[in-house]
Design an enzyme around this catalytic site. Structure first.
Site, PDB file in Angstrom:
ATOM      1  CG  ASP A 114      -1.500  -1.274   1.609  1.00  0.00           C
ATOM      2  OD1 ASP A 114      -1.285  -2.252   0.906  1.00  0.00           O
ATOM      3  OD2 ASP A 114      -2.207  -1.313   2.621  1.00  0.00           O
TER       4      ASP A 114
HETATM    5  N1  DQQ Z   1      -2.203  -3.775   3.913  1.00  0.00           N
HETATM    6  C1  DQQ Z   1      -3.637  -3.907   3.872  1.00  0.00           C
HETATM    7  C2  DQQ Z   1      -4.079  -2.962   4.919  1.00  0.00           C
HETATM    8  C3  DQQ Z   1      -3.052  -3.116   5.982  1.00  0.00           C
HETATM    9  C4  DQQ Z   1      -1.791  -3.238   5.182  1.00  0.00           C
HETATM   10  C5  DQQ Z   1      -4.194  -3.611   2.501  1.00  0.00           C
HETATM   11  C6  DQQ Z   1      -0.785  -4.158   5.797  1.00  0.00           C
HETATM   12  O1  DQQ Z   1      -5.377  -3.243   5.418  1.00  0.00           O
HETATM   13  O2  DQQ Z   1      -2.997  -2.009   6.848  1.00  0.00           O
HETATM   14  O3  DQQ Z   1      -3.396  -4.106   1.486  1.00  0.00           O
HETATM   15  O4  DQQ Z   1       0.379  -4.194   5.021  1.00  0.00           O
END
Ligand code: DQQ
Length: 590
Positions: free
Chosen positions: A66
């Site tokens: 992300d």
């Molecule tokens: N990646 C998810 C999120 C979390 C993060 C989404 C953890 O919900 O916070 O891809 O790497």
């Protein structure tokens, strides 16, 4: 020579290609094995470059996911992102940090936030930045406090506001700021948004999660940004949608091209609410109103609030964040594209994941959907240009677009046609919400009436490999339906059947979405950003976007070709086509 697995063969092949003078394969470099977080077979000795992107944001090695808390602050864009410093699989997550003056050239800094305190010792997960009055940035992020993945919301602030790059971030001791109450599932409580300020003098933030199968965006309020109280009702929720990750909530101008600060309210404003649905791994959004009194988001009546709703991107695009850029008065959306390769291959390549090209988002004049377009700064990377105009494509014809680096290019084409009469009838038994199934059945080679026509990207000379991005027009009872596909099923000779990411082979889906476009002018436009292992496409001015990750083995570097094609019985014309070789950014210091 024996190979233990197809993936070993792939690595071998990539090495051979590197040796045999296929342009643009760079030397590989050593990375360190013993820091790998998961014990996976096959030692990792090199980072393989063949499928690395050249103008997308990608760190030198290891796993990324992300984009976090992107923000514009004092003339600098900050991109934080989830990063595993120890390997090419998800784990050991920190907030890596890069800065840029133009969203194209990036300078890597030290990690901004990493596990170090009881309130985040098991991980620093996603979150967002808010610039508080007095021009003070603050980050809200999810901390993982134990090995059961209990989630809390923390904050971090820059140690030194006079450092233009905001290199150092402090996590004060009054963290965590927000802890789940007993009503909230503590392991599905994450990804705080940028906060917005209400007329009552209170900040609001929404946090993703679920209650049983109902996806939820919990709402918290605070007067001082330090003490937060949960609102009785979530900002928004929807039954049967499972866990909501990375919610995003922002205002958009009605009939306007400018972006808006997240706190702006008013008459000429609608709201966008987006969630990343954990179950499908797609991002869905609705457009609606924000009832300020009730502190509730209400999607417009005709919006579908769930699996069949509008998507930012009908391909590989997830965990996106948007932010307001006051420098250029625009809202920018950033998404992450995971690999479609196998985890084994990710580990062997030494890297996994890219950030897609940031997109400006505006409300379509119809008010019914968003329009997305690559940020204008990307155009500074355009190099050699070729142009075509007024070229007919009869049934079964294809034209090669020569003279540019097809594997690393930006292509913008407008097709036109004389009549819609030959559009195929849309069989009412087909599922209008399963564009992907339709695309897999009616691929680019299946003759149609009006379409399929479009581009064959990353194509090998004899078309053993290609990723077509194309349109096919159908006549339904009430209107015409335009299907847009980005079909990875023939993208590589490697691997057998397409299957899911966790299966043995690369995932090669026939991604597709319908395009809500007025065909009165009998034109359809398509822009594709092609960068070695990614094809990011924008149909009809950004009405429908589709991103594919692909791993050709023949159509690589200067062996990749680009064609425009038509396999429909109706002749289509290339009105205009402009294509550019794309340069690498001068600074991509990851
Ligand atoms: N990646 C998810 C999120 C979390 C993060 C989404 C953890 O919900 O916070 O891809 O790497």
């Amino acid at each position: 020579m024996e190979f233990r697995a197809k993936s070993d063969f792939l690595v071998f092949l990539l090495c051979c290609l590197a040796l045999f003078n296929i342009n643009c394969v760079e030397a590989s470099h050593e990375v360190f094995l013993n820091l790998q977080s998961l014990s996976l077979p096959a030692p990792l000795n090199h980072v393989y470059h063949l499928h690395r992107t050249r103008y997308h944001f990608q760190p030198r090695k290891n796993w990324i996911n992300d984009p976090n808390g992107p923000m514009y602050y004092n003339g600098i864009y900050h991109l934080f992102y989830q990063y595993n410093p120890k390997g090419a699989v998800w784990g050991n997550i920190v907030w890596a940090h890069s800065v840029s003056k133009d969203l194209v050239n990036w300078k890597k800094l030290e990690h901004a936030i990493y596990p170090s305190k009881p309130f985040d010792q098991y991980g620093c997960w996603s979150g967002s930045a808010t610039v508080l009055p007095g021009n003070k940035p603050v980050i809200l992020y999810t901390g993982i406090v134990d090995d059961k993945q209990t989630q809390v919301q923390n904050y971090a602030v820059p140690a030194n506001l006079s450092d233009p790059y905001l290199r150092l971030w402090i996590k004060p001791d009054n963290n965590p700021l927000i802890v789940a109450d007993n009503w909230v599932n503590k392991t599905a409580f994450r990804d705080p948004t940028t906060a917005w300020f209400g007329k009552d003098g209170k900040w609001r933030v929404t946090i993703g999660g679920r209650r049983k199968h109902r996806g939820m965006a919990f709402l918290y309020r605070s007067k001082d940004f330090m003490r937060w109280t949960k609102a009785k009702h979530p900002l928004h929720s929807a039954a049967g949608t499972g866990n909501w990750e990375c919610p995003d909530f922002f205002p958009v101008q009605v009939n306007g091209k400018n972006g808006l600060d997240t706190s702006v309210t008013g008459r000429n404003v609608k709201y966008v609410f987006k969630v990343s649905l954990d179950v499908t791994r797609y991002e869905y959004y609705t457009i609606g109103t924000y009832d300020i009194k009730k502190d509730k988001y209400i999607p417009e009546k005709d919006m579908i609030d769930g699996w069949n709703g509008l998507r930012y991107d009908y391909g590989n695009f997830y965990a996106s964040k948007s932010f307001f850029d006051p420098g250029k008065n625009r809202r920018i959306l950033w998404g992450w594209a995971n690999e479609s390769d196998t985890t084994d291959n990710d580990v062997k390549k030494g890297w996994a994941g890219i950030q897609l090209i940031p997109r400006t988002v505006v409300l379509d004049p119809s008010g019914k959907q968003l329009l997305q377009w690559p940020v204008e700064e990307l155009e500074t990377l355009r190099g050699k240009k070729v142009e075509l105009s007024n070229q007919n494509l009869n049934k079964g014809e294809k034209i090669e677009i020569k003279g540019i680096t097809a594997a690393q290019s930006d292509v913008d084409v407008t097709f036109s046609f004389n009549s819609l009469d030959k559009a195929e009838t849309f069989d009412p038994s087909w599922d209008r919400y399963d564009a992907q199934k339709l695309c897999s059945q009616k691929g680019s080679t299946v003759e149609g009436g009006l379409g399929p026509f479009g581009l064959l990207t990353l194509a090998s000379e004899n078309l053993e490999e290609y990723t077509p991005v194309f349109f096919r027009v159908f006549k339904a009872q009430d209107k015409h339906l335009v299907l847009m596909c980005s079909d990875a099923s023939r993208s590589t000779l490697m691997n057998g059947n397409s299957s899911m990411k966790d299966g043995k082979d690369a995932y090669r889906p026939s991604f597709a979405g319908f395009v809500n476009v007025d065909l009165n002018d009998k034109k359809l436009s398509l822009r594709s950003l092609i960068d070695h292992s990614v094809v990011e496409s924008f149909g009809a001015g950004g009405r429908t976007c589709i991103t594919s990750r692909v791993y050709p083995i023949l159509a690589v570097c200067d062996k990749a070709h680009l064609y425009a094609f038509n396999n429909g019985t109706e002749t289509v014309k290339i009105d205009t086509l402009k294509a550019w070789s794309m340069n690498r950014p001068k600074e991509m210091n990851h």
